[in-house]
Design a protein around this motif. Structure first.
Motif, mmCIF file in Angstrom:
data_model
loop_
_atom_site.group_PDB
_atom_site.id
_atom_site.type_symbol
_atom_site.label_atom_id
_atom_site.label_comp_id
_atom_site.label_asym_id
_atom_site.label_seq_id
_atom_site.Cartn_x
_atom_site.Cartn_y
_atom_site.Cartn_z
ATOM 1 N N ASP A 41 0.828 -1.202 0.000
ATOM 2 C CA ASP A 41 0.000 0.000 0.000
ATOM 3 C C ASP A 41 0.864 1.255 0.000
ATOM 4 O O ASP A 41 0.537 2.250 -0.642
ATOM 5 C CB ASP A 41 -0.925 0.017 1.230
ATOM 6 C CG ASP A 41 -2.127 -0.888 1.030
ATOM 7 O OD1 ASP A 41 -2.339 -1.345 -0.117
ATOM 8 O OD2 ASP A 41 -2.841 -1.144 2.019
ATOM 9 N N ASN A 66 -9.530 1.222 -7.560
ATOM 10 C CA ASN A 66 -9.193 0.263 -6.506
ATOM 11 C C ASN A 66 -8.981 -1.147 -7.056
ATOM 12 O O ASN A 66 -8.598 -2.049 -6.325
ATOM 13 C CB ASN A 66 -10.281 0.239 -5.438
ATOM 14 C CG ASN A 66 -10.270 1.526 -4.629
ATOM 15 O OD1 ASN A 66 -9.210 2.018 -4.241
ATOM 16 N ND2 ASN A 66 -11.448 2.101 -4.408
ATOM 17 N N ASN A 67 -9.234 -1.298 -8.349
ATOM 18 C CA ASN A 67 -8.998 -2.606 -8.976
ATOM 19 C C ASN A 67 -7.975 -2.441 -10.098
ATOM 20 O O ASN A 67 -7.284 -1.425 -10.163
ATOM 21 C CB ASN A 67 -10.317 -3.197 -9.481
ATOM 22 C CG ASN A 67 -11.028 -2.232 -10.433
ATOM 23 O OD1 ASN A 67 -10.397 -1.387 -11.077
ATOM 24 N ND2 ASN A 67 -12.341 -2.353 -10.515
#
Ligand SMILES: [Zn+2]
Length: 242
Positions: free
Chosen positions: A66, A91-92
């Motif tokens: 992250d 987010n994908n």
């Protein structure tokens, strides 16, 4: 200490397909005025800018962490104030720009060429490690390509006093680049994008660093780490807010 590998743009695309992709996205890519003031139109000279005011969706493919993703995202956002595109982070894995982060190579498709990559394929790789002091500069540089910018040292007005034998020798020993790869990525002048819109700028984030040993006389360019004023001017002209 190992040298950082210099960036190579992804240009394994058919010239005609690249031209058509650029026009499909933004018809302004087809007609542009060269530095000499002549009107040019054609496959070899088109620009690759995205359509004004569109949303550009950015996805990360299996980021190592992250923190790694977040650091790249923060660097990319530095471009936002100079463009009229909306940068949206997915987010994908689905995005117009798909970023992988595998060491050690840095590369990217230029602007609309990204639309020619397969849906599961990356359009950019950030190979510089997060812990390396050059990480942020590498992201800024690669995202400049994603916005349609080319390498500044290939600007037709660059006039770099290359010591060509020294350059061939250095790139062969440091990176195992052939003479053809050096010619293509360093000495070849470009008639596109940056080159017609703004003057040559050795402080550009899109310029390779060039040590004095690779030039004749006292001439060098350091490792540029920030977006230059000229880089911002180019982006404001390509993506005007008004
Ligand atoms: Zn590059």
């Amino acid at each position: 200490m190992p040298y950082l590998h210099p960036c190579k743009t992804i240009n394994s695309f058919d010239e005609q397909a690249s031209y058509e992709a650029a026009i499909r996205e933004n018809s302004d890519n087809g007609t542009t005025t060269s530095t000499g003031g002549r009107k040019k139109r054609g496959v070899a000279t088109h620009t690759k800018f995205w359509a004004s005011h569109r949303t550009l969706k950015i996805a990360f493919l299996d980021p190592p962490s992250d923190a790694h993703r977040q650091a790249a995202l923060e660097a990319i956002k530095q471009w936002q104030s100079s463009i009229n595109l909306t940068l949206e982070f997915a987010n994908n894995a689905e995005g117009d720009i798909r970023i992988s982060m595998e060491a050690p190579l840095n590369y990217s498709a230029i602007g609309t060429d990204a639309t020619l990559r397969g849906p599961g394929e990356n359009t950019m790789n950030i190979g510089t490690e997060l812990t390396h002091p050059g990480f942020e500069g590498a992201v800024l540089h690669e995202f400049g390509h994603a916005l349609g910018m080319e390498h500044e040292h290939q600007h037709p007005k660059a006039d770099i006093p290359w010591n060509k034998p020294a350059v061939y020798h250095f790139y062969l020993t440091a990176y195992n680049w052939s003479k053809e790869e050096v010619d293509h990525n360093l000495f070849r002048k470009l008639e596109t994008t940056n080159t017609r819109i703004t003057p040559y700028d050795p402080t550009s984030i899109m310029h390779y660093s060039i040590p004095n040993e690779l030039t004749i006389g006292d001439w060098s360019v350091g490792k540029n780490k920030t977006i230059s004023k000229n880089d911002r001017r180019l982006m404001r002209r390509a993506y005007p807010k008004a």
